[in-house]
Design a protein around this motif. Sequence first.
Motif, PDB file in Angstrom:
ATOM      1  N   PHE A  43      16.528  29.245  -4.483  1.00 53.45           N
ATOM      2  CA  PHE A  43      17.719  28.443  -4.222  1.00 53.45           C
ATOM      3  C   PHE A  43      17.436  27.394  -3.157  1.00 53.45           C
ATOM      4  CE2 PHE A  43      21.441  27.513  -1.657  1.00 53.45           C
ATOM      5  CZ  PHE A  43      22.295  27.012  -2.616  1.00 53.45           C
ATOM      6  N   GLN A  44      16.625  27.743  -2.167  1.00 55.74           N
ATOM      7  CA  GLN A  44      16.310  26.803  -1.100  1.00 55.74           C
ATOM      8  C   GLN A  44      15.654  25.541  -1.648  1.00 55.74           C
ATOM      9  OE1 GLN A  44      13.990  28.961   1.835  1.00 55.74           O
ATOM     10  NE2 GLN A  44      15.467  30.655   1.832  1.00 55.74           N
ATOM     11  N   VAL A  45      14.824  25.685  -2.682  1.00 53.37           N
ATOM     12  CA  VAL A  45      14.181  24.524  -3.300  1.00 53.37           C
ATOM     13  C   VAL A  45      15.244  23.581  -3.872  1.00 53.37           C
ATOM     14  CG1 VAL A  45      12.676  23.766  -5.169  1.00 53.37           C
ATOM     15  CG2 VAL A  45      12.054  25.764  -3.825  1.00 53.37           C
ATOM     16  N   LYS A  46      16.228  24.138  -4.552  1.00 52.63           N
ATOM     17  CA  LYS A  46      17.267  23.317  -5.182  1.00 52.63           C
ATOM     18  C   LYS A  46      18.164  22.664  -4.140  1.00 52.63           C
ATOM     19  CE  LYS A  46      17.025  26.262  -9.219  1.00 52.63           C
ATOM     20  NZ  LYS A  46      17.667  27.314 -10.033  1.00 52.63           N
ATOM     21  N   LEU A  47      18.473  23.399  -3.068  1.00 53.49           N
ATOM     22  CA  LEU A  47      19.300  22.821  -2.013  1.00 53.49           C
ATOM     23  C   LEU A  47      18.553  21.698  -1.309  1.00 53.49           C
ATOM     24  CD1 LEU A  47      21.842  22.807  -0.279  1.00 53.49           C
ATOM     25  CD2 LEU A  47      20.804  24.598   1.132  1.00 53.49           C
ATOM     26  N   ASP A  57      17.173  34.234  13.110  1.00 52.30           N
ATOM     27  CA  ASP A  57      16.297  33.287  13.778  1.00 52.30           C
ATOM     28  C   ASP A  57      15.475  32.592  12.694  1.00 52.30           C
ATOM     29  OD1 ASP A  57      14.291  31.939  15.120  1.00 52.30           O
ATOM     30  OD2 ASP A  57      13.952  33.518  16.596  1.00 52.30           O
ATOM     31  N   LEU A  58      15.885  31.392  12.316  1.00 53.76           N
ATOM     32  CA  LEU A  58      15.245  30.720  11.183  1.00 53.76           C
ATOM     33  C   LEU A  58      13.808  30.310  11.494  1.00 53.76           C
ATOM     34  CD1 LEU A  58      17.920  28.515   9.393  1.00 53.76           C
ATOM     35  CD2 LEU A  58      17.188  30.861   8.943  1.00 53.76           C
ATOM     36  N   GLU A  59      13.484  30.082  12.743  1.00 56.13           N
ATOM     37  CA  GLU A  59      12.091  29.765  13.065  1.00 56.13           C
ATOM     38  C   GLU A  59      11.190  30.967  12.774  1.00 56.13           C
ATOM     39  OE1 GLU A  59      11.686  28.268  16.991  1.00 56.13           O
ATOM     40  OE2 GLU A  59      12.675  26.361  16.535  1.00 56.13           O
ATOM     41  N   THR A  60      11.709  32.170  13.074  1.00 52.01           N
ATOM     42  CA  THR A  60      10.965  33.385  12.731  1.00 52.01           C
ATOM     43  C   THR A  60      10.880  33.556  11.223  1.00 52.01           C
ATOM     44  OG1 THR A  60      11.658  34.471  14.781  1.00 52.01           O
ATOM     45  CG2 THR A  60      10.911  35.896  12.982  1.00 52.01           C
ATOM     46  N   GLU A  61      11.973  33.243  10.520  1.00 49.80           N
ATOM     47  CA  GLU A  61      11.988  33.342   9.064  1.00 49.80           C
ATOM     48  C   GLU A  61      10.999  32.353   8.436  1.00 49.80           C
ATOM     49  OE1 GLU A  61      14.152  35.616   7.181  1.00 49.80           O
ATOM     50  OE2 GLU A  61      13.946  36.400   9.216  1.00 49.80           O
ATOM     51  N   VAL A  62      10.903  31.165   9.016  1.00 46.89           N
ATOM     52  CA  VAL A  62       9.949  30.172   8.521  1.00 46.89           C
ATOM     53  C   VAL A  62       8.520  30.667   8.718  1.00 46.89           C
ATOM     54  CG1 VAL A  62       8.982  27.878   8.967  1.00 46.89           C
ATOM     55  CG2 VAL A  62      11.457  28.168   8.789  1.00 46.89           C
ATOM     56  N   ALA A  63       8.244  31.206   9.912  1.00 45.18           N
ATOM     57  CA  ALA A  63       6.899  31.702  10.203  1.00 45.18           C
ATOM     58  C   ALA A  63       6.516  32.855   9.283  1.00 45.18           C
ATOM     59  CB  ALA A  63       6.813  32.152  11.662  1.00 45.18           C
ATOM     60  N   ALA A  64       7.519  33.647   8.864  1.00 46.41           N
ATOM     61  CA  ALA A  64       7.255  34.783   7.980  1.00 46.41           C
ATOM     62  C   ALA A  64       7.228  34.378   6.508  1.00 46.41           C
ATOM     63  CB  ALA A  64       8.314  35.870   8.200  1.00 46.41           C
ATOM     64  N   GLY A  65       7.495  33.106   6.218  1.00 45.02           N
ATOM     65  CA  GLY A  65       7.471  32.630   4.839  1.00 45.02           C
ATOM     66  C   GLY A  65       8.720  32.937   4.046  1.00 45.02           C
ATOM     67  N   ARG A  66       9.796  33.337   4.714  1.00 42.87           N
ATOM     68  CA  ARG A  66      11.033  33.669   4.007  1.00 42.87           C
ATOM     69  C   ARG A  66      12.018  32.506   3.952  1.00 42.87           C
ATOM     70  NH1 ARG A  66      10.008  38.580   6.914  1.00 42.87           N
ATOM     71  NH2 ARG A  66      11.247  37.800   8.671  1.00 42.87           N
ATOM     72  N   PHE A  67      11.744  31.461   4.702  1.00 42.06           N
ATOM     73  CA  PHE A  67      12.623  30.289   4.680  1.00 42.06           C
ATOM     74  C   PHE A  67      11.737  29.043   4.695  1.00 42.06           C
ATOM     75  CE2 PHE A  67      15.884  27.275   5.926  1.00 42.06           C
ATOM     76  CZ  PHE A  67      17.021  27.805   5.339  1.00 42.06           C
TER      77      PHE A  67
END
Length: 377
Positions: free
Chosen positions: A169-173, A204-214
Amino acid sequence: MIGRTPYDSLSDSVPETARMFRQTRSADAAPEARAAGGRVRSVTETRRASTPLRLGFEAIVHAPSSPITAAIGLARRATEYDISVLITGASGTGKELLARAIHHGSSRAGRPFVVENCGALPDQLLESELFGCKKGAFTGAYQDRIGLFEVADGGTIFLDEIGETSPSFQVKLLRVLQEGEIRPLGAQRTRKVNVRVVSATNRDLETEVAAGRFRRDLYYRLAAFPIHIPSLADRAVDIPAIAERILKDVNQAFHRAVPGFLPETLDLMMAYDWPGNVRELHNEIQRMVALSDSDRPLAPDLLSARIVSPRAPRPDAAGTTLKDRVEALEKVEIAETLAHCNGNISHAAERLGLSRVGLRAKMQRYQLRRSDAGDED
């Protein structure tokens, strides 16, 4: 926002008189939306008539010295520019309230403010809600549906719990934010929309980004202007004022005339951590009013047991470093464990996952003494 840059003029956002907080398929919804026959939400939400409407920054109750004043100051600056805002904070801290204040303080105030909880729906239904769909696009799509991005055209869309969305979904958004256009599910053509995006998350979206989830690129699109709201535990100074505002609303909704709180009641409320934040405080006051059989100030005996039960005080976060706060919590935990073990250092060390030597060192550091009620070994 999408489809524009922060440097575009704000004057071309046409202010129109819009009646806010209408029910689904309201009379003033766009004609094309009514023709589509889908579920249309042209505004944020439907409120009970007995609930007062507070749309701007005046809705955010706080003391002059409150830690939330920094967040409010940032939000006021955000109203001046069409820029995407990401609001972070624990659940129940009032992220939607701040988002609504940003909208109503901006040049888009006369246009719709639309809310979607992104964590409440699976991908396909979320896409349908936000971007719309054509009849037959998927099982259950019995009619055309206009998406909330189109409903919010010219206004603001608030994407709550954005951190709960899936990578697909993130790709489409991301494409919608980059191109400023949507394509309803099952449709062949795209539609341009002019929408400001305010999103929120308790992650914490920065943590989510680092983990590859966002997605990193989506994060930077959403977080052009980040604002963090502190938890209620970190702004206990605001509790009396917030409690009085909530009580006023509850009195109106319950047709009561409770005049306020006894001082000792407020003291207990300010000492409690409120893990559920303002939402938990609201529910507690509703409960107190419901239990009260008179219109006298609310007494401590009406509070829930978890609020009045004795416990070690929470270390004051103001003016301390993270190291100070961690050490204060560690001291409390060691003291409580020693008391529970009647001063038996061996048992307490085992419970805490420490060696006896390590526990003794911490006791000396924090000037703690074992109880005389227990044996050392």
